[in-house]
Design an enzyme around this catalytic site. Structure first.
Site, mmCIF file in Angstrom:
data_model
loop_
_atom_site.group_PDB
_atom_site.id
_atom_site.type_symbol
_atom_site.label_atom_id
_atom_site.label_comp_id
_atom_site.label_asym_id
_atom_site.label_seq_id
_atom_site.Cartn_x
_atom_site.Cartn_y
_atom_site.Cartn_z
ATOM 1 N N CYS A 9 -6.291 11.731 -0.899
ATOM 2 C CA CYS A 9 -6.106 10.644 0.051
ATOM 3 C C CYS A 9 -5.568 11.239 1.351
ATOM 4 O O CYS A 9 -5.671 12.444 1.566
ATOM 5 C CB CYS A 9 -5.210 9.539 -0.505
ATOM 6 S SG CYS A 9 -3.472 9.961 -0.746
ATOM 7 N N ASN A 12 -1.169 12.036 0.383
ATOM 8 C CA ASN A 12 -0.868 12.462 -0.982
ATOM 9 C C ASN A 12 0.483 11.942 -1.470
ATOM 10 O O ASN A 12 1.187 12.608 -2.218
ATOM 11 C CB ASN A 12 -0.955 13.984 -1.110
ATOM 12 C CG ASN A 12 -0.973 14.498 -2.545
ATOM 13 O OD1 ASN A 12 -0.481 15.574 -2.814
ATOM 14 N ND2 ASN A 12 -1.552 13.753 -3.468
ATOM 15 N N CYS A 14 0.624 8.161 -2.100
ATOM 16 C CA CYS A 14 0.365 6.845 -2.705
ATOM 17 C C CYS A 14 -0.884 6.869 -3.588
ATOM 18 O O CYS A 14 -0.784 6.900 -4.810
ATOM 19 C CB CYS A 14 0.206 5.757 -1.637
ATOM 20 S SG CYS A 14 1.748 5.287 -0.834
ATOM 21 N N ARG A 15 -2.051 6.823 -2.963
ATOM 22 C CA ARG A 15 -3.292 6.632 -3.719
ATOM 23 C C ARG A 15 -3.674 7.808 -4.602
ATOM 24 O O ARG A 15 -3.965 7.623 -5.791
ATOM 25 C CB ARG A 15 -4.444 6.311 -2.762
ATOM 26 C CG ARG A 15 -4.239 5.011 -2.011
ATOM 27 C CD ARG A 15 -5.301 4.807 -0.957
ATOM 28 N NE ARG A 15 -5.150 5.792 0.125
ATOM 29 C CZ ARG A 15 -6.022 5.958 1.101
ATOM 30 N NH1 ARG A 15 -7.128 5.243 1.139
ATOM 31 N NH2 ARG A 15 -5.795 6.854 2.055
ATOM 32 N N SER A 16 -3.714 9.017 -4.049
ATOM 33 C CA SER A 16 -4.176 10.140 -4.872
ATOM 34 C C SER A 16 -3.197 10.510 -5.984
ATOM 35 O O SER A 16 -3.653 10.785 -7.104
ATOM 36 C CB SER A 16 -4.567 11.348 -4.016
ATOM 37 O OG SER A 16 -3.519 11.792 -3.207
ATOM 38 N N ASP A 120 -5.141 1.740 1.527
ATOM 39 C CA ASP A 120 -3.898 2.514 1.499
ATOM 40 C C ASP A 120 -2.693 1.572 1.430
ATOM 41 O O ASP A 120 -2.360 0.906 2.408
ATOM 42 C CB ASP A 120 -3.814 3.393 2.746
ATOM 43 C CG ASP A 120 -2.697 4.415 2.657
ATOM 44 O OD1 ASP A 120 -1.779 4.246 1.826
ATOM 45 O OD2 ASP A 120 -2.743 5.393 3.431
#
Length: 147
Positions: A9, A12, A14-16, A120
């Protein structure tokens, strides 16, 4: 068969890392990592609200640390998954000549979710919505890899 999967993301945090945590809980026989296209948060743990939202679902992210995506990742992983089109473009900008490592959107593995990216939550504040989409995509990814 074990695969080496990288989730990417922007920062690095939150999402990934959430995708990595959900995937390693669902399919621990695969090798996983996560990275950000930008290095702002390198060395930091995932964002507190994302860790809290994941923990409610039984997903532990506290051992993960942010790092920046590099061209060497094309050699280290069998599949690289971006969270949105901007991530994919930034990843592809670093693709070494001759590399054929597949780069795809994570949401490609959850067509039934009707989303073309994982929004995000650092900006939207919808950590649960992001996790719902990540969980659906991870189920599809695991089924694809293990078939």
């Amino acid at each position: 068969m074990s695969h080496r999967i990288l989730f990417v993301c922007l920062g690095n945090i939150c999402r990934s890392p959430a995708a990595e945590g959900v995937f390693r809980a669902r399919a621990p026989h695969h090798v996983t990592d996560s990275a950000g296209t930008m290095g702002w948060h390198a060395g930091n743990p995932p964002y507190g609200p994302m860790q809290a939202a994941a923990k409610v679902r039984g997903i532990y992210l506290g051992d993960l640390r942010a790092r920046q995506f590099t061209a060497a990742d094309f050699d280290r992983f069998d599949l690289i998954l971006g969270m949105d089109a901007n991530n994919i473009a930034d990843i592809e900008d670093l693709r070494p000549a001759g590399s054929d490592t597949p780069v795809r959107l994570l949401t490609d593995f959850a067509p039934e979710a009707g989303a073309d990216h994982v929004p995000d939550p650092y900006y939207t504040r919808d950590f649960d919505g992001a996790l719902d989409l990540i969980e659906a995509a991870v189920e599809g990814l695991a089924a694809h890899l293990d078939s």
